[in-house]
Design a protein around this motif. Structure first.
Motif, PDB file in Angstrom:
ATOM      1  N   VAL A 115       0.810  -0.962  -0.072  1.00  0.00           N
ATOM      2  CA  VAL A 115      -0.023   0.042  -0.002  1.00  0.00           C
ATOM      3  C   VAL A 115       1.087   1.102  -0.199  1.00  0.00           C
ATOM      4  O   VAL A 115       1.649   1.135   0.728  1.00  0.00           O
ATOM      5  N   MET A 116       0.791   2.296  -0.702  1.00  0.00           N
ATOM      6  CA  MET A 116       1.540   3.413  -1.021  1.00  0.00           C
ATOM      7  C   MET A 116       0.955   4.591  -0.343  1.00  0.00           C
ATOM      8  O   MET A 116      -0.073   4.824  -0.353  1.00  0.00           O
ATOM      9  N   GLY A 117       1.900   5.435   0.314  1.00  0.00           N
ATOM     10  CA  GLY A 117       1.507   6.582   1.046  1.00  0.00           C
ATOM     11  C   GLY A 117       2.482   7.555   0.662  1.00  0.00           C
ATOM     12  O   GLY A 117       3.358   7.480  -0.215  1.00  0.00           O
ATOM     13  N   VAL A 118       2.170   8.950   0.968  1.00  0.00           N
ATOM     14  CA  VAL A 118       2.506   9.923   0.440  1.00  0.00           C
ATOM     15  C   VAL A 118       2.530  10.963   1.642  1.00  0.00           C
ATOM     16  O   VAL A 118       1.625  11.067   2.362  1.00  0.00           O
ATOM     17  N   GLY A 119       3.509  11.853   1.643  1.00  0.00           N
ATOM     18  CA  GLY A 119       3.642  13.031   2.601  1.00  0.00           C
ATOM     19  C   GLY A 119       3.261  14.282   1.894  1.00  0.00           C
ATOM     20  O   GLY A 119       3.446  14.521   0.712  1.00  0.00           O
ATOM     21  N   ALA A 120       2.542  15.392   2.527  1.00  0.00           N
ATOM     22  CA  ALA A 120       2.240  16.600   2.383  1.00  0.00           C
ATOM     23  C   ALA A 120       3.439  17.685   2.142  1.00  0.00           C
ATOM     24  O   ALA A 120       4.246  17.392   3.048  1.00  0.00           O
ATOM     25  N   ALA A 121       3.737  18.673   1.601  1.00  0.00           N
ATOM     26  CA  ALA A 121       4.958  19.486   1.520  1.00  0.00           C
ATOM     27  C   ALA A 121       4.601  20.640   2.364  1.00  0.00           C
ATOM     28  O   ALA A 121       5.739  21.113   2.606  1.00  0.00           O
ATOM     29  N   ASN A 122       3.632  20.977   2.614  1.00  0.00           N
ATOM     30  CA  ASN A 122       3.485  22.272   3.389  1.00  0.00           C
ATOM     31  C   ASN A 122       3.428  22.114   5.041  1.00  0.00           C
ATOM     32  O   ASN A 122       2.740  21.122   5.366  1.00  0.00           O
ATOM     33  N   ALA A 123       4.262  22.861   5.605  1.00  0.00           N
ATOM     34  CA  ALA A 123       4.267  22.590   7.151  1.00  0.00           C
ATOM     35  C   ALA A 123       4.430  23.835   7.711  1.00  0.00           C
ATOM     36  O   ALA A 123       5.048  24.891   7.245  1.00  0.00           O
ATOM     37  N   ALA A 124       4.005  24.340   8.989  1.00  0.00           N
ATOM     38  CA  ALA A 124       4.378  25.395   9.488  1.00  0.00           C
ATOM     39  C   ALA A 124       5.585  25.774  10.008  1.00  0.00           C
ATOM     40  O   ALA A 124       6.360  24.512  10.516  1.00  0.00           O
ATOM     41  N   THR A 125       6.058  26.835   9.991  1.00  0.00           N
ATOM     42  CA  THR A 125       7.580  27.227  10.510  1.00  0.00           C
ATOM     43  C   THR A 125       7.397  27.168  12.096  1.00  0.00           C
ATOM     44  O   THR A 125       6.538  27.698  12.792  1.00  0.00           O
ATOM     45  N   PRO A 126       8.446  26.198  12.499  1.00  0.00           N
ATOM     46  CA  PRO A 126       8.248  25.777  14.114  1.00  0.00           C
ATOM     47  C   PRO A 126       8.796  27.264  15.140  1.00  0.00           C
ATOM     48  O   PRO A 126       9.374  28.131  14.631  1.00  0.00           O
ATOM     49  N   SER A 127       8.322  27.313  16.159  1.00  0.00           N
ATOM     50  CA  SER A 127       8.655  28.373  16.860  1.00  0.00           C
ATOM     51  C   SER A 127       9.878  28.114  17.692  1.00  0.00           C
ATOM     52  O   SER A 127      10.304  26.863  17.877  1.00  0.00           O
ATOM     53  N   THR A 128      10.673  29.245  18.049  1.00  0.00           N
ATOM     54  CA  THR A 128      12.020  29.046  18.699  1.00  0.00           C
ATOM     55  C   THR A 128      11.772  29.170  20.279  1.00  0.00           C
ATOM     56  O   THR A 128      12.719  28.724  20.920  1.00  0.00           O
TER      57      THR A 128
ATOM     58  N   PRO B 161      -3.320  12.616  -3.368  1.00  0.00           N
ATOM     59  CA  PRO B 161      -2.272  12.301  -4.470  1.00  0.00           C
ATOM     60  C   PRO B 161      -2.527  11.172  -4.984  1.00  0.00           C
ATOM     61  O   PRO B 161      -2.838   9.868  -4.797  1.00  0.00           O
ATOM     62  N   LYS B 162      -1.999  11.314  -6.416  1.00  0.00           N
ATOM     63  CA  LYS B 162      -2.200  10.158  -7.569  1.00  0.00           C
ATOM     64  C   LYS B 162      -1.433   8.919  -7.081  1.00  0.00           C
ATOM     65  O   LYS B 162      -0.340   8.920  -6.830  1.00  0.00           O
ATOM     66  N   GLY B 163      -2.139   7.630  -7.151  1.00  0.00           N
ATOM     67  CA  GLY B 163      -1.428   6.619  -6.708  1.00  0.00           C
ATOM     68  C   GLY B 163      -1.328   6.099  -5.139  1.00  0.00           C
ATOM     69  O   GLY B 163      -0.656   5.101  -4.997  1.00  0.00           O
ATOM     70  N   ALA B 164      -1.688   6.965  -4.402  1.00  0.00           N
ATOM     71  CA  ALA B 164      -1.578   6.918  -2.995  1.00  0.00           C
ATOM     72  C   ALA B 164      -2.505   5.943  -2.306  1.00  0.00           C
ATOM     73  O   ALA B 164      -3.758   6.283  -2.734  1.00  0.00           O
ATOM     74  N   GLY B 165      -2.552   5.160  -1.381  1.00  0.00           N
ATOM     75  CA  GLY B 165      -3.350   4.429  -0.716  1.00  0.00           C
ATOM     76  C   GLY B 165      -4.044   5.485   0.510  1.00  0.00           C
ATOM     77  O   GLY B 165      -4.895   5.028   1.348  1.00  0.00           O
ATOM     78  N   GLY B 166      -3.344   6.465   0.894  1.00  0.00           N
ATOM     79  CA  GLY B 166      -3.481   7.363   1.926  1.00  0.00           C
ATOM     80  C   GLY B 166      -2.229   8.416   2.002  1.00  0.00           C
ATOM     81  O   GLY B 166      -1.272   8.313   1.183  1.00  0.00           O
ATOM     82  N   TYR B 167      -2.576   9.311   2.874  1.00  0.00           N
ATOM     83  CA  TYR B 167      -1.654  10.524   2.800  1.00  0.00           C
ATOM     84  C   TYR B 167      -1.636  11.045   4.198  1.00  0.00           C
ATOM     85  O   TYR B 167      -2.376  11.111   4.981  1.00  0.00           O
ATOM     86  N   TYR B 168      -0.493  11.799   4.590  1.00  0.00           N
ATOM     87  CA  TYR B 168      -0.345  12.764   5.535  1.00  0.00           C
ATOM     88  C   TYR B 168      -0.419  14.267   5.286  1.00  0.00           C
ATOM     89  O   TYR B 168       0.187  14.462   4.252  1.00  0.00           O
ATOM     90  N   CYS B 169      -1.315  15.117   5.895  1.00  0.00           N
ATOM     91  CA  CYS B 169      -1.348  16.358   5.506  1.00  0.00           C
ATOM     92  C   CYS B 169      -0.676  17.241   6.791  1.00  0.00           C
ATOM     93  O   CYS B 169      -1.195  17.109   7.960  1.00  0.00           O
ATOM     94  N   SER B 170       0.365  17.782   6.695  1.00  0.00           N
ATOM     95  CA  SER B 170       0.878  18.497   7.642  1.00  0.00           C
ATOM     96  C   SER B 170       0.202  19.860   7.984  1.00  0.00           C
ATOM     97  O   SER B 170       0.314  20.088   9.360  1.00  0.00           O
TER      98      SER B 170
ATOM     99  N   HIS C 155       8.826   1.763  -6.978  1.00  0.00           N
ATOM    100  CA  HIS C 155       8.636   3.020  -8.044  1.00  0.00           C
ATOM    101  C   HIS C 155       7.642   3.207  -8.884  1.00  0.00           C
ATOM    102  O   HIS C 155       7.368   4.096  -9.276  1.00  0.00           O
ATOM    103  N   LYS C 156       6.944   2.087  -9.266  1.00  0.00           N
ATOM    104  CA  LYS C 156       6.194   1.833 -10.324  1.00  0.00           C
ATOM    105  C   LYS C 156       4.819   2.896 -10.214  1.00  0.00           C
ATOM    106  O   LYS C 156       4.026   3.010 -11.150  1.00  0.00           O
ATOM    107  N   THR C 157       4.381   2.837  -9.036  1.00  0.00           N
ATOM    108  CA  THR C 157       3.054   3.614  -8.652  1.00  0.00           C
ATOM    109  C   THR C 157       3.336   5.179  -8.951  1.00  0.00           C
ATOM    110  O   THR C 157       2.130   5.576  -9.231  1.00  0.00           O
ATOM    111  N   TRP C 158       4.597   5.606  -8.755  1.00  0.00           N
ATOM    112  CA  TRP C 158       4.504   7.032  -8.877  1.00  0.00           C
ATOM    113  C   TRP C 158       4.717   7.626 -10.087  1.00  0.00           C
ATOM    114  O   TRP C 158       5.590   7.135 -10.909  1.00  0.00           O
TER     115      TRP C 158
END
Length: 268
Positions: free
Chosen positions: A6-19, A117-126, A227-230
């Protein structure tokens, strides 16, 4: 045995962490630090120095072919085990920890991170720190538990990358990068998630169980087909995926998963 991942994918956008420092939990003797920023977050993250993940007991049960209910139950239990393991790891790193949200869906829903995301069985959204797991007919055809546990652990690893600052570094790095550079950054992000996921899988291998012959079959299949799914090479070629899966599983520790300083040939 018939095998597929089962293929998964991560999301590209994330909040900038606090210092700022994060207040310690009640009864804690140490303060939690904000995650590192910039390239340091990827190359010298404190999570790499936390040793092996704890061997949590994880009685996740079995998945029955075609049974959505058993699949949801299994994946929910794996998620709870991941929460326990990574909470311990973040405490050792003196970093703040928060559980991700988990959402099951029978449709390829959009999120604040965009379309499914195309080809993904699920994904994470940051953006909303949510793991989306598709309960699809094609997914339910394969009841092999370690396959799905690795999938969940991979998506959870993207949450780890969000909390420890890696996702923020990735997002900043690809903002104005050319296509080839974006793909290279994406491969390092995804292959690290493969490695962190398999490090967790090693620690629950006795409970699933993960038999050596089945693990070897997973690695062979990934080498040939990973690699064939992507549509583009944003997750790494099959041999690269297999390499980082093996590293994580053999070590059982985030220390094996620093893809950001690895040779380009291992993240191709």
């Amino acid at each position: 045995m018939a095998f597929s991942l089962v293929m998964g994918v991560g999301a590209a956008n994330a909040a900038t962490p606090s210092t700022a420092k994060v207040p310690a939990a009640a009864g804690s003797a140490t303060e939690q630090q904000a995650p590192p920023r910039g390239r340091t977050a990827a190359t010298a993250n404190p999570i790499y120095r936390t040793g092996t993940l704890p061997s949590v007991r994880c009685a996740a049960g079995q998945i029955r072919a075609g049974s959505a209910a058993s699949y949801r139950t299994f994946m929910s239990r794996i998620n709870r085990c991941l929460n326990l393991a990574w909470k311990t790891q973040f405490r050792k790193a003196k970093l703040s920890f928060a559980q991700p949200r988990l959402r099951f869906t029978t449709a390829k829903v959009s999120s604040p991170c965009g379309r499914w995301p195309k080809g993904a069985g699920g994904y994470y959204c940051s953006s909303n720190r949510t793991i989306y797991i598709g309960v699809f007919r094609e997914v339910l055809k394969n009841p092999y538990a370690p396959n799905h546990a690795q999938f969940m652990a991979h998506e959870y690893a993207h949450h780890v990358q969000t909390l420890d600052g890696v996702m923020s570094y990735y997002s900043q790095s690809i903002w104005r990068a050319r296509t080839s550079a974006k793909l290279a950054f994406s491969r390092r992000l995804e292959l690290q998630a493969d490695c962190l996921g398999s490090a967790f899988l090693r620690q629950i291998a006795d409970d699933l169980p993960v038999e050596q012959e089945h693990w070897d079959a997973m690695i062979r299949w990934t080498t040939q087909n990973g690699h064939k799914t992507w549509p583009t090479n944003d997750h790494g070629k099959g041999p690269s995926q297999a390499y980082w899966l093996e590293r994580g599983f053999n070590a059982g520790s985030p220390s094996a998963c620093n893809t950001w300083t690895a040779s380009p040939r291992t993240v191709a």
